[in-house]
Design a protein around this motif. Structure first.
Motif, short mmCIF file in Angstrom:
data_model
loop_
_atom_site.label_atom_id
_atom_site.label_comp_id
_atom_site.label_asym_id
_atom_site.label_seq_id
_atom_site.Cartn_x
_atom_site.Cartn_y
_atom_site.Cartn_z
N GLN A 128 -7.85 1.54 6.55
CA GLN A 128 -7.38 2.76 7.21
C GLN A 128 -6.42 3.53 6.29
O GLN A 128 -6.49 4.75 6.17
N VAL A 129 -5.54 2.80 5.60
CA VAL A 129 -4.63 3.42 4.62
C VAL A 129 -5.45 4.08 3.51
O VAL A 129 -5.17 5.20 3.08
N HIS A 130 -6.49 3.39 3.06
CA HIS A 130 -7.36 3.91 2.01
C HIS A 130 -7.93 5.27 2.42
O HIS A 130 -7.85 6.25 1.67
N THR A 182 6.19 2.96 -0.30
CA THR A 182 5.17 1.95 -0.01
C THR A 182 5.53 1.19 1.26
O THR A 182 6.65 1.28 1.76
N VAL A 241 0.85 -1.19 0.00
CA VAL A 241 0.00 0.00 0.00
C VAL A 241 0.89 1.24 0.00
O VAL A 241 2.07 1.18 0.35
N ASP A 275 -6.22 -2.50 8.54
CA ASP A 275 -5.10 -1.60 8.21
C ASP A 275 -5.21 -1.11 6.77
O ASP A 275 -4.97 0.07 6.49
N ASN A 318 -6.89 7.37 4.79
CA ASN A 318 -5.83 8.36 5.00
C ASN A 318 -5.22 8.85 3.69
O ASN A 318 -4.86 10.02 3.57
N PHE A 319 -5.10 7.96 2.71
CA PHE A 319 -4.55 8.36 1.42
C PHE A 319 -5.49 9.35 0.73
O PHE A 319 -5.05 10.35 0.17
N VAL A 333 0.81 -4.16 4.47
CA VAL A 333 -0.13 -4.40 5.57
C VAL A 333 -0.66 -5.81 5.43
O VAL A 333 -0.75 -6.35 4.32
N GLN A 390 2.43 4.87 1.18
CA GLN A 390 2.63 5.63 2.42
C GLN A 390 1.58 6.74 2.43
O GLN A 390 1.31 7.34 1.40
N THR A 391 1.04 7.03 3.58
CA THR A 391 0.02 8.08 3.65
C THR A 391 0.54 9.35 4.31
O THR A 391 -0.08 10.40 4.17
#
Length: 185
Positions: free
Chosen positions: A160-162, A149, A66, A157, A164-165, A152, A68-69
Motif C-alpha cells: 500500500q505504501v508502494h 520514514t 518505508v 501495508d 501511495n508513494f 511497517v 512517508q507517503t
C-alpha cells in the motif's frame, strides 16, 4: 526468434514508438509521459490486490522501513528540486530494499512474480530520473538515519505504501521536472 518483454518495458517502448511517428506536433519527451507512471501504479495496485487475496506463503519476515507517503503541499513546494528529488530517490531506495526482503520471505509463486515486477518498475523509475538529469542518489549505509520514514510489519501495508508513494511524491516530482516542462511561447 522470440524475446521476453515485461509489460512495463512494453508500455515504455510503445509510448516511445508513438512519439517517433512523423507528423506529430512536438510533444513532451516520452519519458515525461505520465502514462508510463500510471502503468507502474496499476501494476503496484495489482500486487497489492494479489497480496490481499493471498492466504499462504505471503508474509513479511520482519518489519521494514518505508518512506512517508503523505505530502504536505506547502512544505513540498518550498523544497528545492534537488531536495524533492533526494526525497523521492531515498523513498524508492527504501521501497526497493523492503520489496527485496519481501521477495525472499514470500513463497507464493504468483505473488513473487508481482513483487519481481514491482522491483523492476522501481529500477525503471530510477532510470527515468537519471534520464531527466536528476542527480544520482547515493544510499546511506542503513535506513536508520533517514528522515520521513516509518516502519511497517505487514506485506499488505508495504504494498500500500508502494502504491501511495508512486501516486504521490513520484508523480509530483515528474510533473515538476524541469526537463518535462513544455515551452509556452
Amino acid at each position: 526468434f522470440f524475446v521476453s518483454v515485461t509489460p512495463g518495458l512494453l508500455a515504455l517502448l510503445l509510448i516511445v514508438l508513438e512519439w517517433t511517428r512523423p507528423g506529430l506536433p512536438s510533444p513532451l519527451r516520452p519519458i515525461c509521459d505520465l502514462r508510463v507512471l500510471n502503468h507502474f501504479i496499476k501494476e503496484a495496485r495489482d500486487a497489492e490486490v494479489a497480496m490481499k487475496s493471498c492466504r499462504e506463503g505471503c508474509s513479511l519476515s520482519e518489519s521494514v522501513t518505508v518512506p512517508q507517503t503523505r505530502v504536505e503541499f506547502d512544505v513540498w513546494e518550498k523544497k528545492t528540486a534537488l531536495e524533492q528529488a533526494q526525497e523521492v530517490q531515498s523513498g524508492l531506495w527504501l521501497l526497493q530494499q523492503a520489496l527485496n526482503l519481501l521477495r525472499t520471505s514470500v513463497t507464493n509463486t504468483a505473488l513473487q512474480s508481482h513483487i519481481d515486477n514491482s522491483i523492476r518498475n522501481l529500477l525503471s523509475i530510477n532510470g527515468v530520473l537519471r534520464s531527466l538529469n536528476i542527480q544520482e542518489y547515493t544510499p546511506p549505509a542503513s535506513a536508520a538515519g533517514l528522515e520521513g520514514t516509518w516502519r511497517v510489519s505487514s506485506a499488505t501495508d508495504l504494498l500500500q505504501v508502494h502504491v501511495n508513494f508512486l501516486r504521490g511524491k513520484v508523480r509530483l516530482l515528474l510533473l515538476d521536472a524541469q526537463a518535462c516542462q513544455q515551452d509556452v511561447s
